[in-house]
Design an enzyme around this catalytic site. Structure first.
Site, short mmCIF file in Angstrom:
data_model
loop_
_atom_site.label_atom_id
_atom_site.label_comp_id
_atom_site.label_asym_id
_atom_site.label_seq_id
_atom_site.Cartn_x
_atom_site.Cartn_y
_atom_site.Cartn_z
CB THR A 6 23.00 18.36 5.88
OG1 THR A 6 22.80 17.51 7.00
CG2 THR A 6 22.35 17.75 4.68
CE LYS A 54 14.86 19.29 14.22
NZ LYS A 54 15.44 20.19 13.28
CB THR A 55 15.77 22.30 22.43
OG1 THR A 55 16.79 23.07 21.79
CG2 THR A 55 16.33 21.02 22.97
CD GLN A 107 20.21 5.02 0.80
OE1 GLN A 107 19.66 6.11 0.76
NE2 GLN A 107 20.02 4.19 1.81
NE ARG A 134 18.44 17.31 1.99
CZ ARG A 134 19.01 16.23 2.50
NH1 ARG A 134 20.25 15.95 2.18
NH2 ARG A 134 18.37 15.45 3.32
CE LYS A 174 15.26 15.51 4.69
NZ LYS A 174 15.51 14.09 4.46
CG HIS A 199 23.75 12.41 12.40
ND1 HIS A 199 23.94 13.75 12.50
CD2 HIS A 199 23.29 12.18 11.15
CE1 HIS A 199 23.62 14.33 11.35
NE2 HIS A 199 23.21 13.40 10.52
CG HIS A 228 21.72 16.33 14.39
ND1 HIS A 228 20.77 15.35 14.53
CD2 HIS A 228 21.74 16.68 13.09
CE1 HIS A 228 20.22 15.13 13.35
NE2 HIS A 228 20.79 15.90 12.45
CG ASP A 260 13.98 7.26 7.64
OD1 ASP A 260 14.75 6.48 8.22
OD2 ASP A 260 14.26 8.44 7.40
CE LYS A 273 10.33 16.78 12.51
NZ LYS A 273 9.96 18.07 11.94
#
Length: 425
Positions: free
Chosen positions: A38, A230-231, A171, A84, A80, A46, A43, A192, A227
């Site tokens: 994506t 994340k910042t 998948q 998306r 989600k 991953h 990040h 998940d 989360k």
RNA sequence: GGGGAGAUUCCAGAGCGGCCAAAUGGGGCAGACUGUAAAUCUGUUGUCUACGACUUCGGAGGUUCGAAUCCUCCUCUCCCCA
């Protein structure tokens, strides 16, 4: 210690299918994880999957990274709340190349028996016609089975499109494809992904009459429930252009005590003895942040290299150590710049500052340190604004050339942790 | 196709003609305390030429001295019946 034991003590095993361990003991096993292309960089979210593969390869098995060029165009309904946006093939191809480059830092793609491989499911999905797909794949899995998945059930209330519903089949087919073409018998992923992975093993059993396995790791959490990864500024990327090595280093340094050891286990390759020792030393002196420092150090080296680590450490030392306006003033320009490499920088014309300029004007009008004056004012009034490590006391404060460091720079500080550099040109 | 409910500031969710830049909670940011942790407490959370002014309450019009609040049309969402 074998692969399975390794993952277990690291707390990286959430669930696995019976027989998984035996399979891994039996022979060199090929396993894969999927990554959605994506963005044009991985990040730190991953990184868990990547580390799974890293351990796998270290244990002598063969890792495959499946970049979801096809699945990325669809979007996994898991976790989600909304459908998306679909990505174009071009974007995905571009992202894929960048991601591949980053992966080489972790996995050995060299010419060894268990060399890592990267595959793109778009390559085999693109010519698969709809009719062929529903006949050859869809036939083997019942809708009842698909509906029973959590990822689908959760979305039944709000609705999900047919495209998303089909995701698990696509998948699942990937797994089947890799099973048939690469002898891949294991799929790993976050917890998940369990439902999707199992659909794959099911498909392999029914269609290829084969046996395949699943292994999931817990989703990374933060002790405060936020989360992970994340910042305020968003994701922590591996790409230094998106997240500077300094910010990257700082992210790990700020991890809470509770999480530090957990993250060390997951994201570094340090041995249990070493970690035990670290934890032991950390406990009586938590303020030294030994665990966090080790974590930050290991990861920065792994992702950005020794040199970048050095700069990040130096910068952190200056900004958060006993640094005062005096130490700042003493730095020569080269050192100064290398330290603040990665700290956001704004340029301000010299003419603005020479006659002396109001602090709010400077940081809002002449540079965009703050998006609005109101916000800057509030920050200042709340005692959260510093220039060159000195708190700004009044909104009437003005800045002139005598405040500059090296005749050129101003260090603006929002709160404790956010720095911005102003360069006078 | 028929009937009903709704769309409010980052989110959830009050307000139902002036006292509304809009309660409350969450989140965010900052301060104090610390250890660049956690917890706690406090402040703040539309913009500006800042004791005042300006732009916001799905969209477009209208009523009124005055509208987030009333009316009309439109768009979208949800629920129930067929």
């Amino acid at each position: 210690m074998n692969f399975f034991e390794e993952l277990k003590w690291r707390g990286m095993v959430h669930d696995y299918m019976p027989g998984t361990e035996e399979q891994l003991m039996k022979e060199m096993t090929t396993a894969y994880v999927g990554i959605d292309p994506t963005a044009d960089s991985l990040h730190i979210g991953h990184l868990v999957s990547v580390m799974l593969l890293k351990h796998l390869q270290l244990a002598g098995h063969k890792p495959i990274v499946l970049v979801g060029g096809a699945t990325g165009m669809i979007g996994d309904p898991s976790g989600k709340s909304e459908e998306r946006n679909l990505l174009t093939a071009d974007t995905i191809e571009n992202n894929l190349q960048s991601i591949k480059k980053q992966l080489t830092r972790f996995l050995d793609f060299g010419n060894i028996p268990n060399q890592a491989e990267i595959v793109n499911n778009y390559d085999w999905m693109k010519q698969f016609s709809f009719l062929d797909f529903i006949r050859d794949v869809g036939k083997h899995i019942s809708v009842n089975y698909m509906m029973a998945k959590d990822s689908v059930k959760k979305r039944l209330e709000t609705g999900l499109s047919f495209t998303e519903f089909t995701y698990q089949l696509v998948q699942g087919y990937d797994f089947l494809h890799l099973y048939e073409h690469k002898n891949c018998k294991l799929q790993m992923g976050g917890s998940d992904q369990w439902g999707n992975i199992v659909t794959g093993t099911e498909l392999i059993r029914r269609k290829a009459n084969g046996e395949a396995f699943a292994l999931t790791c817990p989703l990374i959490t933060k002790s405060d429930g936020g989360k992970f990864g994340k910042t305020e500024k968003g994701n922590i990327w591996l790409d230094p252009a998106k997240t500077s090595p300094y910010e990257f280093y700082q992210f790990w340094l700020r991890v809470s005590d509770e999480d530090a050891l957990k993250y060390l286990k997951i994201f570094t390759l340090l041995r249990p003895e070493v970690m035990e020792q670290l934890a032991l030393e950390h406990h009586p002196a938590p303020h030294l942040r030994l665990l966090q420092k080790t974590l930050a150090k290991e990861l920065t080296i792994m992702v950005h290299g020794e040199e970048q680590l050095q700069t990040a450490e130096d910068a952190s030392q200056i900004l958060f150590g006993a640094g005062t306006s005096e130490t700042l003033a003493k730095l020569d320009e080269a050192t100064f710049l290398s330290i603040f490499d990665g700290v956001p920088l704004f340029e301000v014309p010299k003419a603005v500052i020479e006659p002396g300029v109001n602090i709010l004007e400077l940081i809002c009008t002449h540079s965009k340190v703050f998006p609005s004056k109101g916000e800057a004012r509030r920050m200042l009034e709340g005692g959260g604004l510093s220039i060159n490590k000195n708190k700004v006391a009044s909104i009437d404060a003005s800045i002139n050339t005598s405040d500059l460091i090296n005749q050129k720079y101003l260090l603006v500080q929002k709160g404790k942790k956010n720095y911005v550099l102003l360069k006078i040109v």
